[in-house]
Design an enzyme around this catalytic site. Sequence first.
Site, PDB file in Angstrom:
ATOM      1  N   CYS A 266       0.981  -1.391  -0.076  1.00 21.29           N
ATOM      2  CA  CYS A 266      -0.056   0.139   0.111  1.00 21.29           C
ATOM      3  C   CYS A 266       0.831   1.326   0.172  1.00 21.29           C
ATOM      4  O   CYS A 266       0.668   2.069  -1.004  1.00 21.29           O
ATOM      5  CB  CYS A 266      -0.914  -0.078   1.217  1.00 21.29           C
ATOM      6  SG  CYS A 266      -2.214  -1.314   0.993  1.00 21.29           S
TER       7      CYS A 266
HETATM    8  P1  NAD Z   1      -4.544  -8.818  -3.486  1.00 22.25           P
HETATM    9  O1  NAD Z   1      -3.707  -8.921  -4.611  1.00 22.25           O
HETATM   10  O2  NAD Z   1      -4.303  -9.647  -2.222  1.00 22.25           O
HETATM   11  O3  NAD Z   1      -5.926  -9.497  -3.818  1.00 22.25           O
HETATM   12  C1  NAD Z   1      -6.580  -9.082  -5.221  1.00 22.25           C
HETATM   13  C2  NAD Z   1      -7.349 -10.187  -5.734  1.00 22.25           C
HETATM   14  O4  NAD Z   1      -8.056 -10.011  -6.947  1.00 22.25           O
HETATM   15  C3  NAD Z   1      -6.508 -11.490  -6.245  1.00 22.25           C
HETATM   16  O5  NAD Z   1      -6.784 -12.578  -5.573  1.00 22.25           O
HETATM   17  C4  NAD Z   1      -6.788 -11.683  -7.584  1.00 22.25           C
HETATM   18  O6  NAD Z   1      -6.609 -12.713  -8.113  1.00 22.25           O
HETATM   19  C5  NAD Z   1      -8.227 -11.126  -7.720  1.00 22.25           C
HETATM   20  N1  NAD Z   1      -8.738 -10.547  -9.010  1.00 22.25           N
HETATM   21  C6  NAD Z   1      -8.220  -9.760  -9.896  1.00 22.25           C
HETATM   22  N2  NAD Z   1      -9.163  -9.594 -10.950  1.00 22.25           N
HETATM   23  C7  NAD Z   1     -10.060 -10.017 -10.597  1.00 22.25           C
HETATM   24  C8  NAD Z   1     -11.358 -10.137 -11.248  1.00 22.25           C
HETATM   25  N3  NAD Z   1     -11.707  -9.362 -12.401  1.00 22.25           N
HETATM   26  N4  NAD Z   1     -12.589 -10.797 -10.730  1.00 22.25           N
HETATM   27  C9  NAD Z   1     -12.314 -11.335  -9.490  1.00 22.25           C
HETATM   28  N5  NAD Z   1     -10.858 -11.545  -8.786  1.00 22.25           N
HETATM   29  C10 NAD Z   1     -10.202 -10.506  -9.547  1.00 22.25           C
HETATM   30  O7  NAD Z   1      -4.856  -7.225  -3.029  1.00 22.25           O
HETATM   31  P2  NAD Z   1      -5.208  -6.889  -1.805  1.00 22.25           P
HETATM   32  O8  NAD Z   1      -4.041  -6.810  -0.921  1.00 22.25           O
HETATM   33  O9  NAD Z   1      -6.359  -7.368  -0.962  1.00 22.25           O
HETATM   34  O10 NAD Z   1      -5.599  -5.321  -2.208  1.00 22.25           O
HETATM   35  C11 NAD Z   1      -6.717  -5.191  -2.761  1.00 22.25           C
HETATM   36  C12 NAD Z   1      -6.998  -3.515  -2.976  1.00 22.25           C
HETATM   37  O11 NAD Z   1      -7.176  -3.062  -1.510  1.00 22.25           O
HETATM   38  C13 NAD Z   1      -5.937  -2.663  -3.492  1.00 22.25           C
HETATM   39  O12 NAD Z   1      -6.439  -1.689  -3.919  1.00 22.25           O
HETATM   40  C14 NAD Z   1      -5.342  -2.295  -2.141  1.00 22.25           C
HETATM   41  O13 NAD Z   1      -4.733  -1.023  -2.353  1.00 22.25           O
HETATM   42  C15 NAD Z   1      -6.401  -1.988  -1.146  1.00 22.25           C
HETATM   43  N6  NAD Z   1      -5.800  -2.105   0.098  1.00 22.25           N
HETATM   44  C16 NAD Z   1      -4.885  -3.161   0.494  1.00 22.25           C
HETATM   45  C17 NAD Z   1      -4.925  -3.260   1.817  1.00 22.25           C
HETATM   46  C18 NAD Z   1      -3.710  -4.210   2.340  1.00 22.25           C
HETATM   47  O14 NAD Z   1      -3.200  -4.232   3.521  1.00 22.25           O
HETATM   48  N7  NAD Z   1      -3.411  -5.406   1.395  1.00 22.25           N
HETATM   49  C19 NAD Z   1      -5.413  -2.483   2.817  1.00 22.25           C
HETATM   50  C20 NAD Z   1      -6.146  -1.399   2.416  1.00 22.25           C
HETATM   51  C21 NAD Z   1      -6.364  -1.452   1.084  1.00 22.25           C
END
Ligand code: NAD
Length: 427
Positions: A266
């Site tokens: 992030c």
């Molecule tokens: P991640 O990469 O762990 O998970 C994303 C998931 O989405 C993956 O499993 C991927 O296969 C799936 N995906 C991609 N395209 C898809 C589609 N078209 N349909 C269905 N599934 C699909 O990402 P994350 O860390 O969970 O982050 C997700 C969002 O949340 C980002 O924008 C991130 O900036 C935000 N965020 C993350 C955190 C954190 O600590 N990881 C905290 C707050 C916000």
Amino acid sequence: MRISIIGSGYVGLCTAVGFASKGHEVICVDIDEEKVKKINNSETPIFEENLENMLKDAISKKLLYATTNINDAIINSDISFITVGTPSMLNGDMSLEYIKKASEDIGNTLEKKNSYHVIVVKSTVLPETTEKIIIPIIEKDSGKIVGRNFGICMNPEFLREGKAISDFINPDRIVIGEYDKKTGDILEKLYKDFDSPIIRTSLKTAEMIKYASNAFLATKISFINEIGNICKKLGIDTNEVAKAMGLDKRISPHFLESGIGFGGSCFPKDVSALINKAKKINYESKLLETVIDINRNQPEKIVEILLKKMDIKGKKIAVLGLAFKPKTDDIRDSPAISVINSLMNKGAKIYAYDPKAELNAKKIIPDINYCKSIGEALDNSDACLILTDWPEFKSLSDKDFSRMNKKIIIEGRKVLENVDNFEGVCW
Ligand code: NAD
């Protein structure tokens, strides 16, 4: 309520089990078949405290299942959260590839759905993305109109990896950016069992609240690292300075720990994306550019300290900790990767141990030796660098380090409590 979650990664899966724990019916969607299979077998594809228990509980109560079929998930739910990744591109811009694809899939399904559906953008997206990119795609592909046939909210997520479940269930605040009051009311109702203040605002304000929060926290870390670098040159323990500073209520003790810099999925990407967004509207964000610069250089500080003590060419260096922070297996943008690459470029042989992140690390840094225990990494090593403050490193004592060839220990995170001779990156 019946909820679908599009994207079952760190945020999506924690959101899913969090809502299921409040009695909602949740469908997790992901394009990754392996992930979907694992979730349905009650196995967590990521490590996060309490996640496995809560997933098992939700599945046994038939409140949660996973699928790759987004159509079925949307048809069988009333509200869909978008939680796909928004990674950084090489130029620091936010990639909208996954967001656009998810929006198209939602639009194509909504075309066939007659009842009012609410879409909630939870992925971190730059101000104006929901209004200028996501809504137009969904309207085009569904042939429907926002505010009339479907509603949309922007609900940023503030959870911290390592504490994701408890942060999701007990957030400091819930921000609801709404296209209209009707949709905001529906989302507020979904959060009625959460004991947290709810802020209702516009879509782009909600998007900005997330970026401003992350940019502030990143700034606080680079600030204390700058102070730490000055303290180090002056022979002052920066931790004593930070402790006294943190007692000032205006400052607070949180995010005031100097070390080898911030990482994770992030802060680096969000700050870079905000800098680039500002540039596009003719604003140069000098402060945030410096925050990133300080952070980029910080991992090298620990290497510089080591090089002052020894020539590392051909030497066995034990590395304890690879994850970007403790209690997670996430190594995305972990400072440990920069440190290890720098050590390897200088000819060192790396023997690394991490309690949870080994599998993920192998995908990015395959050419090092992975150890199954702290002892294996330390055995006959010429130096030890501690790069993640895992709780199990706290109890290490002089006896544990006695198996080293030479007892050179440098901490990149403040963790050791029972060791006599060691140095810290800023202390
Ligand atoms: P991640 O990469 O762990 O998970 C994303 C998931 O989405 C993956 O499993 C991927 O296969 C799936 N995906 C991609 N395209 C898809 C589609 N078209 N349909 C269905 N599934 C699909 O990402 P994350 O860390 O969970 O982050 C997700 C969002 O949340 C980002 O924008 C991130 O900036 C935000 N965020 C993350 C955190 C954190 O600590 N990881 C905290 C707050 C916000």
